[in-house]
Design a protein around this motif. Sequence first.
Motif, mmCIF file in Angstrom:
data_model
loop_
_atom_site.group_PDB
_atom_site.id
_atom_site.type_symbol
_atom_site.label_atom_id
_atom_site.label_comp_id
_atom_site.label_asym_id
_atom_site.label_seq_id
_atom_site.Cartn_x
_atom_site.Cartn_y
_atom_site.Cartn_z
ATOM 1 N N SER A 45 9.913 -1.163 -5.405
ATOM 2 C CA SER A 45 11.255 -0.640 -5.086
ATOM 3 C C SER A 45 12.306 -1.710 -5.335
ATOM 4 N N PHE A 46 11.998 -2.935 -4.889
ATOM 5 C CA PHE A 46 12.978 -4.015 -4.988
ATOM 6 C C PHE A 46 13.286 -4.330 -6.448
ATOM 7 N N SER A 47 12.238 -4.425 -7.280
ATOM 8 C CA SER A 47 12.503 -4.801 -8.668
ATOM 9 C C SER A 47 13.217 -3.677 -9.406
ATOM 10 N N ARG A 48 12.861 -2.445 -9.130
ATOM 11 C CA ARG A 48 13.591 -1.336 -9.762
ATOM 12 C C ARG A 48 15.061 -1.364 -9.377
ATOM 13 N N MET A 49 15.310 -1.651 -8.081
ATOM 14 C CA MET A 49 16.694 -1.705 -7.611
ATOM 15 C C MET A 49 17.455 -2.801 -8.383
ATOM 16 N N GLU A 80 17.313 0.709 -11.928
ATOM 17 C CA GLU A 80 16.500 1.820 -12.424
ATOM 18 C C GLU A 80 16.438 2.911 -11.367
ATOM 19 N N PRO A 81 16.353 4.168 -11.776
ATOM 20 C CA PRO A 81 16.187 5.235 -10.783
ATOM 21 C C PRO A 81 14.736 5.259 -10.260
ATOM 22 N N GLY A 82 14.482 6.165 -9.343
ATOM 23 C CA GLY A 82 13.105 6.360 -8.863
ATOM 24 C C GLY A 82 12.695 5.396 -7.777
ATOM 25 N N CYS A 83 13.675 4.793 -7.091
ATOM 26 C CA CYS A 83 13.333 3.919 -5.966
ATOM 27 C C CYS A 83 14.399 4.084 -4.894
ATOM 28 N N PHE A 84 14.068 3.648 -3.702
ATOM 29 C CA PHE A 84 15.034 3.698 -2.607
ATOM 30 C C PHE A 84 15.334 2.270 -2.160
ATOM 31 N N PRO A 85 16.616 1.934 -2.007
ATOM 32 C CA PRO A 85 16.932 0.585 -1.535
ATOM 33 C C PRO A 85 16.710 0.461 -0.031
ATOM 34 N N SER A 86 16.675 -0.763 0.422
ATOM 35 C CA SER A 86 16.604 -1.055 1.846
ATOM 36 C C SER A 86 17.774 -0.332 2.553
ATOM 37 N N CYS A 87 17.500 0.235 3.736
ATOM 38 C CA CYS A 87 18.464 1.188 4.323
ATOM 39 C C CYS A 87 19.797 0.567 4.749
ATOM 40 N N THR A 88 19.772 -0.610 5.367
ATOM 41 C CA THR A 88 21.047 -1.168 5.866
ATOM 42 C C THR A 88 21.979 -1.550 4.711
ATOM 43 N N ALA A 128 0.834 -1.218 0.000
ATOM 44 C CA ALA A 128 0.000 0.000 0.000
ATOM 45 C C ALA A 128 0.863 1.262 0.000
ATOM 46 N N ILE A 129 2.161 1.100 0.234
ATOM 47 C CA ILE A 129 3.067 2.270 0.225
ATOM 48 C C ILE A 129 3.430 2.600 -1.224
ATOM 49 N N PRO A 130 3.179 3.836 -1.692
ATOM 50 C CA PRO A 130 3.611 4.181 -3.052
ATOM 51 C C PRO A 130 5.141 4.125 -3.147
ATOM 52 N N VAL A 131 5.648 3.647 -4.283
ATOM 53 C CA VAL A 131 7.110 3.498 -4.442
ATOM 54 C C VAL A 131 7.824 4.824 -4.151
ATOM 55 N N ALA A 132 7.219 5.941 -4.574
ATOM 56 C CA ALA A 132 7.869 7.255 -4.385
ATOM 57 C C ALA A 132 8.053 7.590 -2.902
ATOM 58 N N LYS A 133 7.217 6.991 -2.027
ATOM 59 C CA LYS A 133 7.313 7.273 -0.591
ATOM 60 C C LYS A 133 7.907 6.092 0.189
ATOM 61 N N GLY A 193 20.134 -9.438 2.929
ATOM 62 C CA GLY A 193 20.961 -10.211 2.004
ATOM 63 C C GLY A 193 20.599 -9.989 0.542
ATOM 64 N N LYS A 194 19.304 -10.096 0.210
ATOM 65 C CA LYS A 194 18.905 -9.992 -1.203
ATOM 66 C C LYS A 194 19.170 -8.600 -1.775
ATOM 67 N N PRO A 195 18.696 -7.517 -1.120
ATOM 68 C CA PRO A 195 19.022 -6.207 -1.697
ATOM 69 C C PRO A 195 20.521 -5.927 -1.719
ATOM 70 N N MET A 196 21.246 -6.425 -0.725
ATOM 71 C CA MET A 196 22.709 -6.237 -0.702
ATOM 72 C C MET A 196 23.331 -6.801 -1.970
ATOM 73 N N ALA A 197 22.895 -8.012 -2.338
ATOM 74 C CA ALA A 197 23.435 -8.665 -3.532
ATOM 75 C C ALA A 197 23.148 -7.819 -4.773
ATOM 76 N N GLY A 198 21.921 -7.272 -4.866
ATOM 77 C CA GLY A 198 21.558 -6.458 -6.030
ATOM 78 C C GLY A 198 22.395 -5.188 -6.115
ATOM 79 N N LEU A 199 22.635 -4.554 -4.985
ATOM 80 C CA LEU A 199 23.414 -3.305 -4.976
ATOM 81 C C LEU A 199 24.875 -3.572 -5.351
ATOM 82 N N LEU A 200 25.422 -4.678 -4.856
ATOM 83 C CA LEU A 200 26.814 -5.021 -5.196
ATOM 84 C C LEU A 200 26.939 -5.356 -6.681
ATOM 85 N N LEU A 201 25.943 -6.079 -7.194
ATOM 86 C CA LEU A 201 25.928 -6.446 -8.611
ATOM 87 C C LEU A 201 25.878 -5.189 -9.488
#
Length: 287
Positions: free
Chosen positions: A130-134, A138-146, A116-121, A176-184
Amino acid sequence: MSNTLDNKILGKPVADSIMQTTAARVANIKAKTGKTVCLATVLVGEDPASHTYIRMKHNRCEQAGIASRHIKLDDSTTTEQLVATITELGADPDVHGILLQHPVPKQIDERAAFEAIPVAKDVDGVTYGSFSRMWFDEPGCFPSCTPQGIMLLLESANIDLSGKHAVVIGRSPILGKPMAGLLLAKNATVTICHSRTKDLPQMVKQADIVVAAVGKPEFVQGDWLKEGAIVMDAGYNPGNVGDVHFDSAAKVASLITPVPGGVGPMTLAVLMQQTSLAAAQQLGVTE
Ligand code: NAP
């Protein structure tokens, strides 16, 4: 700015610098639009640890000049009620970021509430969008903070990730999963390990960079590491210890984050940074 001391990567100087930049961005948004950046936090139930985390987030908001709007719902809240609350915040132009505190009571479909949270917020990077954009870089999303905090720490220590072998231990949706995407996305070669991985020490031995996100105190041992490896310990366990056995690992690693004082301070600083960036995007303020 240097944030390394001996072979330690320290989080506080980097987190402090992010907070300063964030406070300046928040002030600039106020000057240009008259609007105060606002983070809405939603807490369902009485979990004492969650109350503490929310308080810490509000304190950080105050430091950065960000207004916090707190919605507290009782233990018996239904999925429909929570989704309706979040949808309302999503439509409110005075709210720029939304954070639903995890965990929610068992009767609630947490995924439906996150969605229910809009991606922009989605300043905590919890939605599918957010996860798939990351992952698609793609721009326009925020990754998981840690994980984003870990990326900023690596950047602050001038570590070039291109072609490096990164081994991430843990595959949770927030770490773990977002970390892998950011490193990739930074051209590392990434291996993701988990509880069914065979011969974990042998996997870790191949890593130029190890990210420990296991949730087990002092789990990763120094003799698992390749000489000169960089060790990022996301763990935070009772007794103020990480997921890496610090003393043995620090003898082998070229750089290592201590616990406390390494990755820990980054998470909330990144949350504030992402809230201010979300507001700037929504209000059309460029720096
Ligand atoms: P989590 O959801 O419990 O996930 C732990 C992961 O570790 C899972 O993927 C699990 O594998 C894997 N694992 C468990 N035992 C293992 C083993 N023996 N060998 C290899 N992998 C194993 O934990 P999380 O939320 O990602 O958190 C991880 C750590 O980070 C915790 O210490 C937590 O306190 C810390 N953390 C810190 C922050 C911060 O702000 N600094 C934020 C969030 C979390 P399976 O998927 O196969 O079960």
